[in-house]
Design a protein around this motif. Structure first.
Motif, PDB file in Angstrom:
ATOM      1  N   ARG A  94       0.812  -1.052  -0.127  1.00 18.23           N
ATOM      2  CA  ARG A  94       0.038   0.035   0.081  1.00 18.23           C
ATOM      3  C   ARG A  94       0.971   1.219   0.030  1.00 18.23           C
ATOM      4  NH1 ARG A  94      -4.306  -1.347   3.757  1.00 18.23           N
ATOM      5  NH2 ARG A  94      -2.834  -0.841   5.231  1.00 18.23           N
ATOM      6  N   PRO A  96       2.494   4.498  -1.114  1.00 25.66           N
ATOM      7  CA  PRO A  96       2.454   5.044  -2.594  1.00 25.66           C
ATOM      8  C   PRO A  96       4.129   5.353  -3.046  1.00 25.66           C
ATOM      9  CG  PRO A  96       2.236   6.477  -0.556  1.00 25.66           C
ATOM     10  CD  PRO A  96       2.353   5.209  -0.008  1.00 25.66           C
ATOM     11  N   GLY A  97       3.969   4.910  -4.275  1.00 25.75           N
ATOM     12  CA  GLY A  97       5.182   5.557  -5.222  1.00 25.75           C
ATOM     13  C   GLY A  97       4.995   6.787  -5.649  1.00 25.75           C
ATOM     14  N   SER A  98       5.529   7.086  -6.769  1.00 25.27           N
ATOM     15  CA  SER A  98       5.348   8.520  -7.368  1.00 25.27           C
ATOM     16  C   SER A  98       3.944   8.640  -8.013  1.00 25.27           C
ATOM     17  CB  SER A  98       6.355   8.902  -8.480  1.00 25.27           C
ATOM     18  OG  SER A  98       7.476   8.816  -8.137  1.00 25.27           O
ATOM     19  N   HIS A  99       3.409   7.617  -8.599  1.00 26.76           N
ATOM     20  CA  HIS A  99       2.101   7.687  -9.454  1.00 26.76           C
ATOM     21  C   HIS A  99       1.400   6.491  -9.062  1.00 26.76           C
ATOM     22  CE1 HIS A  99       4.055  10.834 -11.632  1.00 26.76           C
ATOM     23  NE2 HIS A  99       4.928   9.892 -12.230  1.00 26.76           N
ATOM     24  N   SER A 100       1.906   5.349  -8.438  1.00 28.84           N
ATOM     25  CA  SER A 100       0.924   4.276  -8.039  1.00 28.84           C
ATOM     26  C   SER A 100       1.455   3.544  -6.863  1.00 28.84           C
ATOM     27  CB  SER A 100       0.909   3.401  -9.209  1.00 28.84           C
ATOM     28  OG  SER A 100       0.080   2.532  -9.112  1.00 28.84           O
ATOM     29  N   ASP A 101       0.739   2.471  -6.396  1.00 28.81           N
ATOM     30  CA  ASP A 101       1.208   1.494  -5.487  1.00 28.81           C
ATOM     31  C   ASP A 101       0.990   0.176  -5.812  1.00 28.81           C
ATOM     32  OD1 ASP A 101      -1.276   0.597  -4.714  1.00 28.81           O
ATOM     33  OD2 ASP A 101      -1.714   2.400  -3.583  1.00 28.81           O
ATOM     34  N   PHE A 103      -0.605  -2.372  -4.766  1.00 24.71           N
ATOM     35  CA  PHE A 103      -2.152  -2.721  -4.907  1.00 24.71           C
ATOM     36  C   PHE A 103      -2.861  -2.514  -6.364  1.00 24.71           C
ATOM     37  CE2 PHE A 103      -2.571  -3.422  -0.170  1.00 24.71           C
ATOM     38  CZ  PHE A 103      -2.973  -4.770  -0.176  1.00 24.71           C
ATOM     39  N   ARG A 104      -2.389  -1.233  -6.568  1.00 30.24           N
ATOM     40  CA  ARG A 104      -3.159  -0.808  -7.922  1.00 30.24           C
ATOM     41  C   ARG A 104      -2.359  -1.636  -9.159  1.00 30.24           C
ATOM     42  NH1 ARG A 104      -4.887   5.105  -7.712  1.00 30.24           N
ATOM     43  NH2 ARG A 104      -4.454   4.733  -5.738  1.00 30.24           N
ATOM     44  N   ALA A 107      -4.135  -4.894  -9.255  1.00 33.12           N
ATOM     45  CA  ALA A 107      -5.812  -4.519  -9.735  1.00 33.12           C
ATOM     46  C   ALA A 107      -5.608  -4.507 -11.440  1.00 33.12           C
ATOM     47  CB  ALA A 107      -6.318  -3.350  -9.247  1.00 33.12           C
ATOM     48  N   GLU A 108      -4.499  -3.809 -11.865  1.00 32.52           N
ATOM     49  CA  GLU A 108      -4.403  -3.627 -13.388  1.00 32.52           C
ATOM     50  C   GLU A 108      -3.905  -4.825 -13.866  1.00 32.52           C
ATOM     51  OE1 GLU A 108      -3.770   1.209 -12.560  1.00 32.52           O
ATOM     52  OE2 GLU A 108      -2.015  -0.022 -13.141  1.00 32.52           O
ATOM     53  N   VAL A 114       2.155 -11.700  -1.858  1.00 34.74           N
ATOM     54  CA  VAL A 114       2.382 -11.309  -0.529  1.00 34.74           C
ATOM     55  C   VAL A 114       3.122 -12.719   0.001  1.00 34.74           C
ATOM     56  CG1 VAL A 114       1.898 -10.926   1.632  1.00 34.74           C
ATOM     57  CG2 VAL A 114       0.846  -9.715  -0.159  1.00 34.74           C
TER      58      VAL A 114
ATOM     59  N   THR B  14       4.496  11.629  -3.019  1.00 36.23           N
ATOM     60  CA  THR B  14       3.578  12.606  -3.703  1.00 36.23           C
ATOM     61  C   THR B  14       2.217  11.652  -3.608  1.00 36.23           C
ATOM     62  OG1 THR B  14       5.229  12.567  -5.491  1.00 36.23           O
ATOM     63  CG2 THR B  14       3.067  13.392  -6.010  1.00 36.23           C
ATOM     64  N   LEU B  16      -1.312  10.189  -4.123  1.00 32.86           N
ATOM     65  CA  LEU B  16      -1.755   9.349  -5.374  1.00 32.86           C
ATOM     66  C   LEU B  16      -3.340   9.947  -5.707  1.00 32.86           C
ATOM     67  CD1 LEU B  16      -0.909   5.952  -4.192  1.00 32.86           C
ATOM     68  CD2 LEU B  16       0.166   7.232  -5.817  1.00 32.86           C
ATOM     69  N   ARG B  21      -9.772   2.250  -9.796  1.00 27.19           N
ATOM     70  CA  ARG B  21      -9.831   0.902 -10.078  1.00 27.19           C
ATOM     71  C   ARG B  21     -10.372   0.310  -8.668  1.00 27.19           C
ATOM     72  NH1 ARG B  21      -7.965  -1.458 -15.147  1.00 27.19           N
ATOM     73  NH2 ARG B  21      -6.933   0.348 -16.007  1.00 27.19           N
ATOM     74  N   VAL B  22     -11.123  -1.002  -8.727  1.00 30.09           N
ATOM     75  CA  VAL B  22     -11.403  -1.577  -7.491  1.00 30.09           C
ATOM     76  C   VAL B  22     -10.012  -2.532  -7.038  1.00 30.09           C
ATOM     77  CG1 VAL B  22     -12.693  -3.578  -6.637  1.00 30.09           C
ATOM     78  CG2 VAL B  22     -13.740  -1.927  -8.179  1.00 30.09           C
ATOM     79  N   LEU B  23     -10.010  -2.438  -5.814  1.00 32.98           N
ATOM     80  CA  LEU B  23      -8.539  -2.847  -5.277  1.00 32.98           C
ATOM     81  C   LEU B  23      -9.060  -4.044  -4.240  1.00 32.98           C
ATOM     82  CD1 LEU B  23      -6.714   0.130  -3.953  1.00 32.98           C
ATOM     83  CD2 LEU B  23      -6.490  -0.878  -6.200  1.00 32.98           C
TER      84      LEU B  23
END
Lengths: 365, 352
Positions: A94, A96-101, A103-104, A107-108, A114, B14, B16, B21-23
């Motif tokens: 969970r 946060p990186g610069s633009h995402s994490d 988990f995201r 989801a993508e 884990v 930074t 987010l 999207r659903v997590l």
């Protein structure tokens, strides 16, 4: 539960608190290094039991919090690749990186898994020879031996599809960096018991000597922490500066030699960036050249990017014990565990998350 | 000095962008799930019944008060100590009816099966559903089967829907808690979650931790027989006891103060949680209930619970108050006070 309940016993805890109060004649600022210790202090409200002149400030010992943004971004880049399985400790997902994490990314469609132990990542590599398995090897000296073991095992088996993205940090150089900072307020340290279970106490001697600062190696249960505070107060009130070990049931002076050996076999000491703090010389571990084939940076030719982070949150001051989380204007407002603005709000060991989770009723009032 | 300078250089993450999207955490029963309800489902589907957000809807049809609920089961592994996805699918829906005070009557069962799934395992699951339904006195009266391509499912998912009848005059709802009420818990927490985790991760302990999966309607009946002073009941499943208490505190706009030493946790569960860095307050249950009871009747309800096999270890764990509205607080074993928060998503194992 044996070896747990004794250390959460109300009578013992209250007796220790009373003795601390009776021995404290002046204000003192103490820092517990490890996020696990911060968590216990908040969870059990230990600071409520201490005299007001004793201030506990929280140290940089949350491995999730201090892992640099660049490493998170690299992990996210790798996890987004269809040929990669990224394996991580759960807490990192969970952050946060610069633009995402992560988990995201999962989801993508990214394959993010884990693991409780790095050897699980080796097992996954064995089971999926056609995929590239990357383990996100982060942490303090506590996780270093197990992470080293994973690389050692992979090399022994000649696994071609396993590598590690390493971001390891070391405690003593961080204490040194805090002590030389002109803003330092800390007068005594509770050293992290689990780190010292691996490394022993010896390497803290020079810190005590160079800065004349008392250090007590402490455990993680309420009674451990109160006893550690008492040991520090005794020293400070007597004008002493010694290294003491409160966590004797786990920590020996020498530490765990086989664990240190495997660390030395696989890793070497290197300069390291700490998220929220900056570069600290010789404060991290990287894979030795003999293990280059298992270094994700080299395997994937990851460029050494440097990410600029805007000064939005005060995690730097929090991680150095200069400020408490509620002093941040975003605390509990724009920054919550659901929408963390900084890493200390993410991990359960992060100071901001601990305050939010256990204390916001007192903060609000 | 260069070291002193670098350490003062601030760096910080930074923020987010908003969630697009659903997590996985949206299905955890924590605040992300609540966000999904608030931002997506309720704006589109909200009506006076749904908006109550109880475990079951109670609607009047031809003078009869019907309780109506649905639940989907995606547990992995499918078989675990103390049950399997089939028995769980019956117990889960029966319990959602029971905690509304309903007598469960009929279930539907819908199966989403992945191509290639073992026929033998399917039979075992279905037989176990039948045993659980028979024991709970409910019948599966309608159903559906879908098969999805290999790789498009995870073996087997089951949805069950249940209906039951609520006696006239009985009004249990999560917004009925009042200051002064007592909080009762029917037994040890965290057993289902730890049983599943241990099985999934291949963790072995000295004793096998069994899931507490069970149908609670007879326990509920015994409690309702003892008193009419029960305000609300909930079964704390995913998200654990803390999520359930937080939901009640939020919906009733009250504070709830619990006493840590009063909350039963089996030694094995405590041990496993210590080992894994988890807090049993957030670990799932499948055979426990929380009841909010008027203070004068709390002891009578407690006795009724303790006289029932599924409530032997019942305890009064706390009190509803006016302070800290919407928050759950805990008096720790050391006598200090802290918040018991709702988690954002799933509980993440800690590193050290």
């Amino acid at each position: 539960m044996k070896y747990i309940d004794e250390y959460r016993d109300q009578r013992i805890a209250r007796a220790l608190a009373a003795e601390i109060a009776s021995r404290t004649t002046r204000p003192w600022v103490l820092m517990e290094i490890c996020g696990g210790q911060t968590h216990t202090i908040m969870r059990y409200g230990l600071d409520e039991l201490l005299p007001p002149s004793l201030e506990l400030v929280h140290g940089p010992g949350c491995p999730v919090c201090v892992t640099p943004l660049e490493t998170i971004d690299k992990a996210i880049t790798l996890a987004s690749r269809s040929d990669v399985i990224l394996v991580s400790y759960g807490d990192m997902l969970r952050v946060p990186g610069s633009h995402s994490d992560l988990f995201r990314v999962k989801a993508e469609g990214g394959d993010v898994r884990v693991a409780y132990s790095p050897t699980e990542a080796v097992k996954i590599a064995r089971q999926h020879p056609q995929r590239k398995v990357v383990f996100l090897a982060i942490g303090f000296e506590t996780t270093a031996p197990a992470n080293a073991m994973a690389a050692w095992q992979a090399k022994k088996e000649g696994l071609q599809n396993f590598s590690m993205l390493v971001s390891h940090v070391l405690v003593p150089p961080a204490i040194r960096a805090l002590m030389v900072s002109p803003e330092n307020r800390v007068q005594g340290f509770i050293a992290p018991g689990h780190v010292c279970t691996v490394m022993g106490c010896e390497e803290y001697e020079s810190l005590v000597r160079d800065f004349r600062v008392p250090i007590v190696v402490g455990g993680f249960e309420p009674v451990d922490l109160l006893e550690s505070v008492l040991m520090l107060v005794r020293q400070l009130e007597a004008g002493a500066a010694k290294l003491e070990n409160q966590y004797g049931r786990s920590v020996s002076y020498q530490g765990n030699r086989p664990a240190q050996q495997i660390m030395q076999e696989v890793f070497e000491v290197a300069d390291q960036k700490w998220r929220g703090i900056g570069n600290i010389p010789r404060s991290g571990l990287r894979l030795r050249d003999e293990y280059a084939a298992y270094d994700a940076n080299r395997v994937f030719a990851l460029a050494d990017v440097s990410v600029e982070e805007p000064a939005e949150c005060i995690s730097a001051q929090v991680l150095q014990g200069l400020k408490k989380p509620p002093e941040c204007p975003m605390f509990g407002m724009r920054c919550t565990p659901e929408n963390p603005m900084g890493a200390p709000m993410v991990s359960s060991e992060g100071a901001c998350a601990a305050y939010y989770r256990y204390r916001r009723h007192t903060v609000a009032s | 000095m260069s070291q002193a300078r670098t350490i003062a250089e601030l760096s910080c993450p930074t923020p987010l962008p908003a969630r697009d999207r659903v997590l996985l955490g949206h299905g955890s029963g924590g605040t992300l799930s609540a966000e999904l309800l608030r931002d997506v489902f309720l704006p589109a589907l909200g009506n006076p019944v749904l908006t109550q957000l109880n475990d079951q809807a109670v609607v009047s049809v031809g003078g009869v008060r019907l309780a109506f609920t649905t639940d989907s089961f995606v547990v992995k592994p499918l078989f675990f100590p103390g049950g399997n996805i089939g028995s769980l699918a019956v117990h889960g829906t029966v319990n959602d009816l029971a905690v509304g005070g309903a007598t469960p009557l009929f279930l539907s069962a819908a199966f989403i099966i992945e191509e290639g799934f073992s026929m033998d395992e399917l039979r075992r699951v279905v037989n176990s559903m039948q045993s659980a339904a028979a024991a709970a006195g409910v019948q599966v009266v309608t159903g559906d089967t879908k098969v999805v391509e290999r790789g498009k499912g995870d073996g087997l998912f089951i949805n069950t829907t249940g209906i039951g009848i609520v006696p006239d005059g009985l009004e249990l709802s999560a917004d009925h808690a009042r200051p002064g009420d007592k909080v009762l818990l029917s037994g040890g927490i965290g057993e289902h979650g730890i049983a599943i985790l241990a099985q999934r991760e291949g963790l072995e302990f000295e004793t096998t931790i069994q899931s507490d999966s069970a149908a609670l309607h007879t326990l509920v009946a015994a409690m309702l027989k003892a008193t009419s002073a029960i305000r609300c009941m909930r079964d704390p499943t995913r998200g654990g006891l803390s999520s359930t208490l937080n939901e009640i505190a939020a919906q009733s706009r009250v504070g709830i103060a619990v006493d840590e030493s009063a909350i039963p946790v089996r030694e094995e569960v405590r041990g496993a949680c210590e080992l894994l860095g988890l807090d049993p307050m957030y670990v799932a249950n499948e055979g426990k209930l929380v009841a909010i009871v008027e203070p004068s009747s709390a002891d009578a309800v407690l006795n009724a619970m303790r006289n029932h096999p599924l409530g032997q270890h019942a305890q009064i764990i706390g009190t509803v108050n006016r302070e800290n509205r919407g928050l759950v607080t805990m008096r720790t074993t050391l006598g200090t006070t802290r918040i018991v928060d709702m988690l954002a998503g799933d509980q993440l194992p800690r590193i050290c």
